[in-house]
Design an enzyme around this catalytic site. Structure first.
Site, PDB file in Angstrom:
ATOM      1  N   ASP A 232     114.503 -57.430  57.508  1.00 52.65           N
ATOM      2  CA  ASP A 232     114.237 -57.459  56.060  1.00 52.65           C
ATOM      3  C   ASP A 232     112.747 -57.551  55.730  1.00 52.65           C
ATOM      4  O   ASP A 232     112.373 -58.026  54.649  1.00 52.65           O
ATOM      5  CB  ASP A 232     114.977 -58.625  55.384  1.00 52.65           C
ATOM      6  CG  ASP A 232     116.483 -58.483  55.487  1.00 52.65           C
ATOM      7  OD1 ASP A 232     116.960 -57.334  55.610  1.00 52.65           O
ATOM      8  OD2 ASP A 232     117.187 -59.503  55.467  1.00 52.65           O
ATOM      9  N   ALA A 233     111.899 -57.117  56.643  1.00 50.14           N
ATOM     10  CA  ALA A 233     110.456 -57.263  56.438  1.00 50.14           C
ATOM     11  C   ALA A 233     109.713 -55.933  56.470  1.00 50.14           C
ATOM     12  O   ALA A 233     108.485 -55.903  56.440  1.00 50.14           O
ATOM     13  CB  ALA A 233     109.886 -58.204  57.484  1.00 50.14           C
TER      14      ALA A 233
END
Lengths: 288, 288, 288, 288
Positions: A232-233
């Protein structure tokens, strides 16, 4: 970009110097390319020049198969450019990964079926059989790969084989509830698009709607990003939000979130298909 | 744009042809101007090219007082350009017109007092005395011109005299509840900014919040536009909206609308001060 | 709520049971109170009933000074209610804490000066002298308490003395760049309102615009919350967001953020002044 | 509301008087109905009380088939109420009308197929054959009624026959490009939901995106409303907007508008299915 367009799109970035913009536009103009769109941006802090330019090849005097070489020789080397060149006859090929939820899948397929996008969708991959009937409705191949800790590496290898076989150029994770291995991700750098059901970086990881409800936020969001090995980065392509209140239960957040997720994901996919995204230092430049 | 910037801004439009962008950027580059911002846009339907370019004059080899002439001779005539050139040392001078409401006035003055904008505000004009105390708080001259049908032409003439005396370059109607005469407007073409308390073209004219309530809309808006002789029909610079519900009375619409009005007006004024707006066929191009 | 309203507002919550709503409305109706607003909400997961009710006291048969006792005896004990009762003649008294930035301060004072809110603002407190001139413009007492590690406890004690002296009922941190000690916060539980310049819980702590820029988000936000001893983690009252792009520098985020911050803070303050907020388990219920 | 819920929903309005809320909640409580949701609102200007209440029938002591009669006798007559009572086992039946565009149709059908809504969709009606393949994908009957000036009355009569045959309770015009006759509309008062591709009342009538482009607005919208005999003037259920710029062509407005249209229409349909809308004087009350 459509097949019968006969156009080229050039995406590039390089150290900023006077004259780049003039040099690139002249390269196209003097060889009788008709510029259709141009968007440029200079990151002043880091002194980097970014550009997207699209032109008509109808009267362009450099043969299509020679453009990349000429551009590299005449401009890219001189200005230390990082560039990518796309032609309108190379239609992107997209694979969709899903689990059990249909809302993002339907939104993608509805646009595809309506001819909104210049893309082919040769296959849908899932870790569950639930979405097979939806794939069938749209006449698209469906492959189910149940994933366990034990078989994950093996199943991903089979998935990659399929992607190669179908000449897939990018993947869309339409609420695919599996974390891809770094080995998988490396095969498609900046070419795997995920939708996360929160306003990242808030509520990364599992159960973001529960976390949002627990924290008592007044707005929820969804984020579409390129997948990197850090969960999620990756570089964010698109985000959107909607207002909620104390009256909304987790179930209502999930419901309101679905509409955000599908629209945000489809907008990100569209930008990718139209070659409007460029990634630099874990951020995206999204051209107009 | 700030006084100590020593920069120039060029706004232009002309019939679209190959090479304009390259020609303009080369004009600046080859005379050692450092381009700071560039935004361009081509209206394909009407084949018109629009551009805003800002550059550093520090090392620019053409003397400031000659730039306009050189640009006209070397480029504008050749490409049939309509252009405006601004220098950072010519600080815009703004007059504010108000009636009885303070919310837009305070928002403008707070930004001014905080030094957010590169502008001078030499005077505030009103048809009512109510806002004099606010003007006093900020140490700005306040002039009251009560307007009746009979004295309107005369009062406007006096207002125009004041504007000339104070070298005002543009006017902001911050909920000024008077319609300016065509004669007045002609003195400041595309240089009078109004805020209308509706999402134009819906609810033009008087009492838009009453009309919105009556119609039962679920969203209200505010619109900032350049004033033309046709009421509420000038080129739109900025709009914004907010969600309402059946529970909102007209008074609550008025209250919610105030926040829209002040922010929308201030954003439009900022775009104008920064020379980012260009008007073409009753529409604005708002550069970034 | 205005002084000449002669109204009461009751905020309550209790375990949900059949009949609470009927019991409360009947308590008011049968003693000839005219209900002006009523908003209720049941948290089904936790089985808690929440309510805000406002009524006209003109013909109410229970004397004002007895209402609390009667309500407790007749209803609150029976239903195990947690409640607060407010009368329109008890005008809230608000202290503003600032540092060096004026945008939130001006927005609060402009509404105050325009009479938008039923509130008194007897004093402004700061750790820097910069905002004294703004306070003077509005004729409000200004007290400067420079804070160092060494003098913090002592300065806070002096601040608290001032708050008591001025009968302050709640505090607003209008970009006050100091962390209040737990001892200070305990004196005003759920009565200190802060504005944080991010979309919490994303980018809590220092330099949120830098962090947002670094992460490459496409939307930024602002969050107003009650201050608790855990930094940036108190109950959220209001949030809002605005869209940004890769072109926005940190400075541009700061500029766009200012408008969010001031509007979000003022909306939160307004809800508090109007007795429309209730805190439960680190979340707010915001009544309409 | 789901079949196995065994719940009732009551929508009502009446002249506002003290005690209505208590009377209605007591009617349900004392006969052992468990209230699940309650939303009420008083229009103070017109002194009208509005309410939606939903309760569990599991232990309700009044037999289902007697509730309407009892409520009328005991409450509705006394308070001069206008009310509607719905039971969860009466599943709404919806007909979709389309022309040539698929985006709204897909959005409705995707939600239906995913089981998001408690509704049946027995048939799709069109004036063109284009959408038949989409109907087939979802296994729904499709009927094509080409409309000309000459055959309109006759075709509408046939359509109405079909609606009756399929026990359709409401109709959704999912970009149906035909104006329904007053005779048709009268058969389904406040039960025909349309989506108009503008922010009404701006740009009513044909070609709203062209008109929006011409006017140079900075925001476009979509509006879902109940159909009345006055074109695009019926009670508004839901609206939403999106930001555009001078760079957007009419085609781009059409594209951006599609996402608005489908979400706004689906939200309006959902509110209708859940019995959350009530119409009063050409405005809607939309309960939560």
């Amino acid at each position: 970009m459509k097949a019968n367009d006969n156009t080229a799109v050039l995406l590039l970035y390089c150290p900023d110097k006077p004259g780049i913009l003039a040099a690139v536009t002249e390269f196209i103009n003097q060889h009788k390319g008709n510029i259709l769109y141009l968007d440029q941006y200079v990151n002043r802090e880091e002194q980097v020049f970014f550009m997207r330019i699209k032109w008509d090849l109808a009267d362009f005097q450099i043969p299509k198969e020679k453009i990349e070489e000429y551009f590299r020789t005449l401009l890219a080397i001189r200005y230390d450019m990082n560039f990518r060149l796309y032609f309108s006859d190379a239609k992107p090929r997209m694979a969709i990964f899903v689990s059990k939820m249909s809302h993002c899948l339907y939104d993608l397929l509805a646009r595809y079926a309506a001819g909104e996008w210049y893309v082919d969708i040769p296959l849908i991959i899932s870790n569950h059989p639930d979405m097979e009937s939806v794939a069938n409705r749209f006449g698209i191949e469906f492959h189910c790969f149940p994933i366990t800790k034990e078989n994950k590496a093996q199943q991903e290898a089979l998935q990659l084989e399929l992607l190669v076989k179908h000449k897939v150029t990018f993947c869309v994770l339409a609420r695919y509830m599996q974390i891809l291995s770094p080995e998988f991700i490396e095969q498609y750098p900046n070419r795997i698009i995920n939708i996360h059901h929160s306003f990242l970086p808030a509520f990364a990881g599992a159960k973001p709607y529960h976390a949002a409800h627990e924290r008592g936020v007044k707005i929820i969001g969804a984020t579409s990003h390129y997948v990197t090995t850090e969960l999620d980065a990756g570089p964010i392509i698109e985000q959107d939000v909607t207002r909620i209140s104390h009256k909304d239960t987790v179930d209502e957040l999930v419901k309101k979130g679905r509409d955000l997720e599908k629209i945000v994901l489809s907008h990100a996919v569209e930008k990718h298909i139209e070659r409007k995204t460029l990634t630099y230092k874990n951020r995206t430049i999204v051209f107009q």
